[in-house]
Scaffold this motif. Structure first.
Motif, mmCIF file in Angstrom:
data_model
loop_
_atom_site.group_PDB
_atom_site.id
_atom_site.type_symbol
_atom_site.label_atom_id
_atom_site.label_comp_id
_atom_site.label_asym_id
_atom_site.label_seq_id
_atom_site.Cartn_x
_atom_site.Cartn_y
_atom_site.Cartn_z
ATOM 1 N N ASN A 61 -26.588 10.973 -9.702
ATOM 2 C CA ASN A 61 -25.391 11.726 -9.310
ATOM 3 C C ASN A 61 -25.661 13.227 -9.338
ATOM 4 O O ASN A 61 -24.935 14.000 -9.948
ATOM 5 N N ASP A 81 -26.855 17.481 -12.395
ATOM 6 C CA ASP A 81 -26.924 16.019 -12.373
ATOM 7 C C ASP A 81 -26.237 15.461 -13.608
ATOM 8 O O ASP A 81 -25.811 16.204 -14.492
ATOM 9 N N HIS A 82 -26.121 14.142 -13.655
ATOM 10 C CA HIS A 82 -25.442 13.463 -14.760
ATOM 11 C C HIS A 82 -26.404 12.672 -15.644
ATOM 12 O O HIS A 82 -26.032 11.652 -16.206
ATOM 13 N N GLY A 83 -27.611 13.147 -15.775
ATOM 14 C CA GLY A 83 -28.496 12.524 -16.747
ATOM 15 C C GLY A 83 -29.680 11.839 -16.109
ATOM 16 O O GLY A 83 -29.780 11.754 -14.892
ATOM 17 N N GLU A 124 -26.485 13.315 -23.036
ATOM 18 C CA GLU A 124 -25.168 12.751 -22.719
ATOM 19 C C GLU A 124 -24.581 13.333 -21.440
ATOM 20 O O GLU A 124 -23.804 12.675 -20.750
ATOM 21 N N TYR A 125 -24.961 14.587 -21.100
ATOM 22 C CA TYR A 125 -24.305 15.279 -19.995
ATOM 23 C C TYR A 125 -25.215 15.560 -18.805
ATOM 24 O O TYR A 125 -24.736 15.945 -17.751
ATOM 25 N N GLY A 126 -26.506 15.399 -18.935
ATOM 26 C CA GLY A 126 -27.410 15.680 -17.839
ATOM 27 C C GLY A 126 -27.954 17.096 -17.888
ATOM 28 O O GLY A 126 -27.952 17.757 -18.933
ATOM 29 N N TRP A 295 -9.768 18.044 -16.906
ATOM 30 C CA TRP A 295 -11.123 18.304 -17.385
ATOM 31 C C TRP A 295 -11.123 18.775 -18.833
ATOM 32 O O TRP A 295 -12.093 18.556 -19.563
ATOM 33 N N TYR A 303 -20.266 22.101 -23.754
ATOM 34 C CA TYR A 303 -19.804 22.607 -22.464
ATOM 35 C C TYR A 303 -19.232 24.006 -22.610
ATOM 36 O O TYR A 303 -19.505 24.900 -21.788
ATOM 37 N N SER A 314 -20.809 22.756 -13.561
ATOM 38 C CA SER A 314 -20.468 21.497 -14.208
ATOM 39 C C SER A 314 -19.019 21.110 -13.913
ATOM 40 O O SER A 314 -18.705 19.949 -13.634
ATOM 41 N N HIS A 317 -18.705 20.007 -10.177
ATOM 42 C CA HIS A 317 -19.486 18.798 -9.889
ATOM 43 C C HIS A 317 -18.829 17.561 -10.497
ATOM 44 O O HIS A 317 -18.857 16.482 -9.891
ATOM 45 N N SER A 318 -18.233 17.714 -11.662
ATOM 46 C CA SER A 318 -17.692 16.552 -12.373
ATOM 47 C C SER A 318 -16.191 16.352 -12.186
ATOM 48 O O SER A 318 -15.703 15.230 -12.355
#
Length: 346
Positions: A61, A81-83, A124-126, A295, A303, A314, A317-318
């Protein structure tokens, strides 16, 4: 069409290995649109290619975001990315290091080529990475801690959101705009607002919004918020569905919502308010309604400690709502970070 300064961010999903080449080609075009001279467009292509290649090989992702620098000259190349994250970032900068039996030149090359490079990674978060590239003849210092992304709704080529940042003296003033609706008419309104803002950026925030209100008569109008960071304090003035959040590593400390109304139509007298500022770890945040306001439920201490460019990357993207335009703007200094945003509509 590639963006010129002030235009929306390019979003390139890295969902196939062919996207690596797309990211490189688009980065070269954006660099040229930013008037980067000589070999710098080719170097921008290398930066985007290396960051995209790392996502393609190691992550899920992921995406590359390309745009003129949020503040100052040059351009931003951001990878998200997510990891699963990078176990040892220091080791990953070593030439020849690889976990996939490749040449392993990626992050080491990025750090050497970029004018400035920032990266954060957690399992955990990428991984979040920001490469800034600029003409060294004009500046050798990275821009003040400013981060921003501006993305059009899915399927739209024009964005009804916009932002602008101007530095003056020791202060930075930013403007975030959300034109009513989306598409060409909304884009026209916010672009007019940005043109009005730039020569007035050192004026009072309420005065700025009043001038923009006059400029947006006979347009769709917009929600608008202005924020000013002085280093030891931050001020906010907003009209419409826009909120500002004061944050610390412990969480949300304050939320402010824009006054009811529309800039360009029935705007009330704007009122400037002070954002809570608790020293070095303070964060103040503002974003448009293309970002899901929920969020904050997932905002971890890690974060909240991100530098502005990675924080907004971040966030969008999320938590971006793809049916609408989405923008976030963040200011930071040695005293902390300020970021401006509007809440999302269910």
């Amino acid at each position: 069409m590639t963006p010129a300064p002030g235009m929306p961010t390019l979003h390139i999903p890295i969902d196939h290995h062919s996207a690596v080449h797309v990211a490189a080609a688009q980065a070269r075009d954006v660099a040229r649109a930013c008037s980067l001279p000589g070999a710098l467009p080719d170097r921008a292509a290398v930066l985007a290619s290396e960051l995209a290649s790392n996502i393609d090989k190691h992550a899920r992702n992921g995406a590359i975001y390309l745009q003129p620098a949020a503040a100052g000259s040059g351009m931003d190349i951001i990878g998200v990315d997510h990891g699963p994250g990078i176990a040892d970032i220091g080791l990953s900068f070593t030439d020849g290091y690889s976990t996939t039996n490749t040449l392993g030149a990626g992050l080491g090359a990025v750090r050497r080529i970029a004018t400035d490079f920032t990266i954060r990674s957690e399992a955990e978060y990428g991984t979040l990475a920001h490469a800034w590239i600029a003409d060294p003849r004009l500046t050798r210092q990275p821009p003040a801690a400013v981060g921003a992304l501006c993305l059009p709704a899915s399927g739209q080529r024009q964005c009804g959101d916009s932002y602008a940042v101007v530095g003056h003296g020791r202060a930075w003033t930013g403007l975030v705009l959300d034109g009513l609706g989306h598409g060409p008419e909304a884009a026209m309104a916010v672009q007019r607002a940005v043109r009005t803002f730039r020569p007035l950026a050192d004026h009072g925030l309420a005065e700025i919004l009043t001038a923009i209100d006059r400029a947006l008569r006979h347009t769709r109008g917009a929600a608008a918020a202005a924020v000013r960071v002085h280093g030891d304090r931050a001020e906010y003035c907003g009209i419409g569905n826009i909120r500002a959040l004061a944050l610390s590593p412990q969480g949300v400390q304050q939320q402010l919502t824009g006054q009811p109304g529309t800039v360009g139509y029935n705007m009330p007298t704007p009122r400037t308010r002070t954002l809570q500022w608790h020293g070095r770890d303070s964060v103040a945040l503002v974003h448009t309604d293309g970002v899901d306001h929920k969020w904050t439920w997932d905002a971890s201490p890690a974060y909240l400690r991100l530098p502005p460019s990675l924080m907004v990357a971040s966030l969008l993207h999320s938590h971006r709502r793809r049916r609408d335009d989405a923008t976030a703007l963040a200011f930071g200094s040695s005293q902390g970070v300020t970021c401006l945003a509007t809440p999302s509509v269910p």
